[in-house]
Write a protein that holds these residues in place. Structure first.
Motif, PDB file in Angstrom:
ATOM      1  N   VAL A  62      58.809  95.699  85.992  1.00 29.18           N
ATOM      2  CA  VAL A  62      59.939  95.426  85.095  1.00 29.18           C
ATOM      3  C   VAL A  62      61.254  95.690  85.822  1.00 29.18           C
ATOM      4  CG1 VAL A  62      61.086  96.126  82.959  1.00 29.18           C
ATOM      5  CG2 VAL A  62      58.601  95.897  83.022  1.00 29.18           C
ATOM      6  N   ILE A  63      61.297  96.737  86.641  1.00 29.14           N
ATOM      7  CA  ILE A  63      62.508  97.009  87.431  1.00 29.14           C
ATOM      8  C   ILE A  63      62.821  95.816  88.328  1.00 29.14           C
ATOM      9  CG2 ILE A  63      63.480  98.460  89.252  1.00 29.14           C
ATOM     10  CD1 ILE A  63      61.899 100.798  88.074  1.00 29.14           C
ATOM     11  N   GLU A  64      61.777  95.287  88.970  1.00 26.92           N
ATOM     12  CA  GLU A  64      61.977  94.118  89.837  1.00 26.92           C
ATOM     13  C   GLU A  64      62.427  92.903  89.044  1.00 26.92           C
ATOM     14  OE1 GLU A  64      58.166  93.781  91.629  1.00 26.92           O
ATOM     15  OE2 GLU A  64      58.468  95.443  93.044  1.00 26.92           O
ATOM     16  N   ARG A  65      61.853  92.725  87.877  1.00 30.08           N
ATOM     17  CA  ARG A  65      62.238  91.564  87.061  1.00 30.08           C
ATOM     18  C   ARG A  65      63.668  91.675  86.564  1.00 30.08           C
ATOM     19  NH1 ARG A  65      61.323  90.119  81.151  1.00 30.08           N
ATOM     20  NH2 ARG A  65      62.150  88.002  81.149  1.00 30.08           N
ATOM     21  N   ARG A  66      64.091  92.881  86.210  1.00 31.93           N
ATOM     22  CA  ARG A  66      65.449  93.065  85.708  1.00 31.93           C
ATOM     23  C   ARG A  66      66.487  92.753  86.788  1.00 31.93           C
ATOM     24  NH1 ARG A  66      66.143  95.721  80.895  1.00 31.93           N
ATOM     25  NH2 ARG A  66      68.062  96.748  81.592  1.00 31.93           N
ATOM     26  N   LEU A  67      66.135  93.015  88.039  1.00 34.29           N
ATOM     27  CA  LEU A  67      67.036  92.646  89.137  1.00 34.29           C
ATOM     28  C   LEU A  67      67.181  91.127  89.216  1.00 34.29           C
ATOM     29  CD1 LEU A  67      65.881  95.168  91.904  1.00 34.29           C
ATOM     30  CD2 LEU A  67      67.989  95.248  90.547  1.00 34.29           C
ATOM     31  N   LYS A  68      66.071  90.415  88.973  1.00 31.95           N
ATOM     32  CA  LYS A  68      66.116  88.951  88.992  1.00 31.95           C
ATOM     33  C   LYS A  68      66.897  88.418  87.792  1.00 31.95           C
ATOM     34  CE  LYS A  68      61.838  88.294  91.578  1.00 31.95           C
ATOM     35  NZ  LYS A  68      60.487  87.669  91.592  1.00 31.95           N
TER      36      LYS A  68
ATOM     37  N   ALA B 193      63.647  91.944  77.886  1.00 34.80           N
ATOM     38  CA  ALA B 193      63.944  92.258  79.280  1.00 34.80           C
ATOM     39  C   ALA B 193      63.194  93.487  79.775  1.00 34.80           C
ATOM     40  CB  ALA B 193      65.449  92.458  79.469  1.00 34.80           C
ATOM     41  N   ARG B 194      62.429  94.120  78.903  1.00 33.27           N
ATOM     42  CA  ARG B 194      61.619  95.282  79.283  1.00 33.27           C
ATOM     43  C   ARG B 194      60.141  94.903  79.429  1.00 33.27           C
ATOM     44  NH1 ARG B 194      66.191  96.791  77.220  1.00 33.27           N
ATOM     45  NH2 ARG B 194      67.044  98.892  77.459  1.00 33.27           N
ATOM     46  N   LEU B 195      59.876  93.605  79.435  1.00 27.65           N
ATOM     47  CA  LEU B 195      58.528  93.103  79.629  1.00 27.65           C
ATOM     48  C   LEU B 195      58.335  92.639  81.068  1.00 27.65           C
ATOM     49  CD1 LEU B 195      58.167  90.859  76.432  1.00 27.65           C
ATOM     50  CD2 LEU B 195      57.359  93.212  76.732  1.00 27.65           C
ATOM     51  N   THR B 196      57.093  92.729  81.559  1.00 24.47           N
ATOM     52  CA  THR B 196      56.783  92.137  82.857  1.00 24.47           C
ATOM     53  C   THR B 196      56.827  90.620  82.728  1.00 24.47           C
ATOM     54  OG1 THR B 196      54.404  91.996  82.471  1.00 24.47           O
ATOM     55  CG2 THR B 196      55.251  94.094  83.327  1.00 24.47           C
ATOM     56  N   LEU B 197      56.802  89.930  83.851  1.00 25.70           N
ATOM     57  CA  LEU B 197      56.853  88.470  83.799  1.00 25.70           C
ATOM     58  C   LEU B 197      55.620  87.910  83.091  1.00 25.70           C
ATOM     59  CD1 LEU B 197      58.328  85.892  84.546  1.00 25.70           C
ATOM     60  CD2 LEU B 197      57.145  85.925  86.769  1.00 25.70           C
ATOM     61  N   ASN B 198      54.426  88.501  83.346  1.00 25.95           N
ATOM     62  CA  ASN B 198      53.212  88.042  82.667  1.00 25.95           C
ATOM     63  C   ASN B 198      53.309  88.258  81.155  1.00 25.95           C
ATOM     64  OD1 ASN B 198      51.861  87.083  84.909  1.00 25.95           O
ATOM     65  ND2 ASN B 198      50.806  89.014  85.305  1.00 25.95           N
TER      66      ASN B 198
ATOM     67  N   VAL C 142      44.923  99.297  73.324  1.00 23.77           N
ATOM     68  CA  VAL C 142      45.993  98.381  72.948  1.00 23.77           C
ATOM     69  C   VAL C 142      47.223  98.626  73.809  1.00 23.77           C
ATOM     70  CG1 VAL C 142      46.850  99.922  71.130  1.00 23.77           C
ATOM     71  CG2 VAL C 142      47.337  97.474  71.022  1.00 23.77           C
ATOM     72  N   GLY C 143      47.822  97.541  74.270  1.00 24.15           N
ATOM     73  CA  GLY C 143      49.009  97.670  75.099  1.00 24.15           C
ATOM     74  C   GLY C 143      50.262  97.418  74.295  1.00 24.15           C
ATOM     75  N   ILE C 144      50.860  96.249  74.488  1.00 26.03           N
ATOM     76  CA  ILE C 144      52.072  95.875  73.765  1.00 26.03           C
ATOM     77  C   ILE C 144      51.714  94.814  72.742  1.00 26.03           C
ATOM     78  CG2 ILE C 144      54.272  94.676  73.980  1.00 26.03           C
ATOM     79  CD1 ILE C 144      54.735  96.082  76.586  1.00 26.03           C
ATOM     80  N   LEU C 145      51.917  95.130  71.473  1.00 22.15           N
ATOM     81  CA  LEU C 145      51.672  94.183  70.382  1.00 22.15           C
ATOM     82  C   LEU C 145      53.036  93.647  69.941  1.00 22.15           C
ATOM     83  CD1 LEU C 145      48.922  93.432  69.253  1.00 22.15           C
ATOM     84  CD2 LEU C 145      49.362  94.877  67.301  1.00 22.15           C
TER      85      LEU C 145
END
Length: 250
Positions: A48-54, A71-76, A118-121
């Motif tokens: 997520v840190i890497e994605r936020r930079l993008k 914006a706190r989610l991974t790309l997947n 369960v992860g993120i619902l």
């Protein structure tokens, strides 16, 4: 005692029409401690840190607002949000499951089984959109979490209640394992209560007599409330007068 007899007992005493949806349990506000912990956990993940930079330099394909939960989610995870939106618009989806092979989502106001890991619902019905927090999961499973619920519960809370000290061994993962694949507390209480009514071998003879008298008193009240329904009234009468069907043992 047959299974159908026991099911009738539970349904007669505790069955009622559902008048709410799982959205009622999504009570966390953006400034709630639970929501802040969830946000910090998600934001500090390496991907997520890497994605936020993008997102900041404009190279992310979604270009979400950095202040949003998207914006706190991974790309997947972000891709799966879009997949669920296309597959089941307006429904809550598990971002830990691939929608095109093993989709897990809500249907018509009913949330599916919360799995152990369960992860993120993701909940698209809230404004702004976000996922369901761990405390909200526990609240939906019947645990007294908020101060209002604890007060309604005559001041009785649990180790997960807001304001209680958090043990060092607890983590977001362990909370998900605790409430996943579990029975709702109210369902467990209803079954335990009905067992005390229909089984003879709990406790001493005096305790059995007291529990049976208490059950008969409740069922007599049920009978009065159900006079307009003759079949229900006949069931309540039969249950209150049910003779012992269990053989005494020495």
């Amino acid at each position: 005692m047959t299974a159908s007899y026991f099911n009738t007992c539970v349904n007669q005493l505790f069955g009622r029409r559902r008048s709410y949806t799982w959205l009622e349990y999504c009570w966390a506000r953006p400034d709630d401690p639970d929501m802040l912990l969830e946000s910090a956990w998600a934001r500090n993940r390496k991907s997520v840190i890497e994605r936020r930079l993008k997102i900041a330099d404009g190279s992310d394909p979604y270009r979400d607002d950095l202040a949003s939960m998207l914006a706190r989610l991974t790309l997947n995870e972000r891709q799966r949000v879009e997949m669920y939106r296309n597959l089941v618009p307006g429904e809550c989806g598990d971002l830990g499951q691939t929608p095109d092979t093993h989709a897990m989502f809500s249907r018509d106001g009913e949330l599916g089984t919360v799995i152990k890991n369960v992860g993120i619902l993701w909940n698209p019905c809230l404004t702004p959109e976000r996922w369901i927090t761990r405390k909200e999961f526990l609240s939906a499973m019947g645990f007294p979490i908020t101060a209002e619920i604890v007060a309604t519960n005559q001041g009785i809370g649990c180790s997960f209640s807001n304001g209680r000290a958090v043990p060092p061994s607890r983590s977001r993962r362990s909370e998900g394992q605790f409430c996943g694949n579990a029975f709702h507390l109210n369902a467990v209480g209803a079954v335990a209560f009905c067992l005390l009514l229909v089984l003879d071998d709990f406790g001493s003879q005096s305790e059995v007599a007291d529990s049976r008298e208490s059950g008969n008193h409740i069922l007599r009240g049920q009978k009065r409330d159900l006079q307009s329904n003759s079949s229900s009234a006949r069931f309540a009468t039969a249950l209150a007068r049910k003779p012992s069907s269990r053989r005494k043992t020495s």
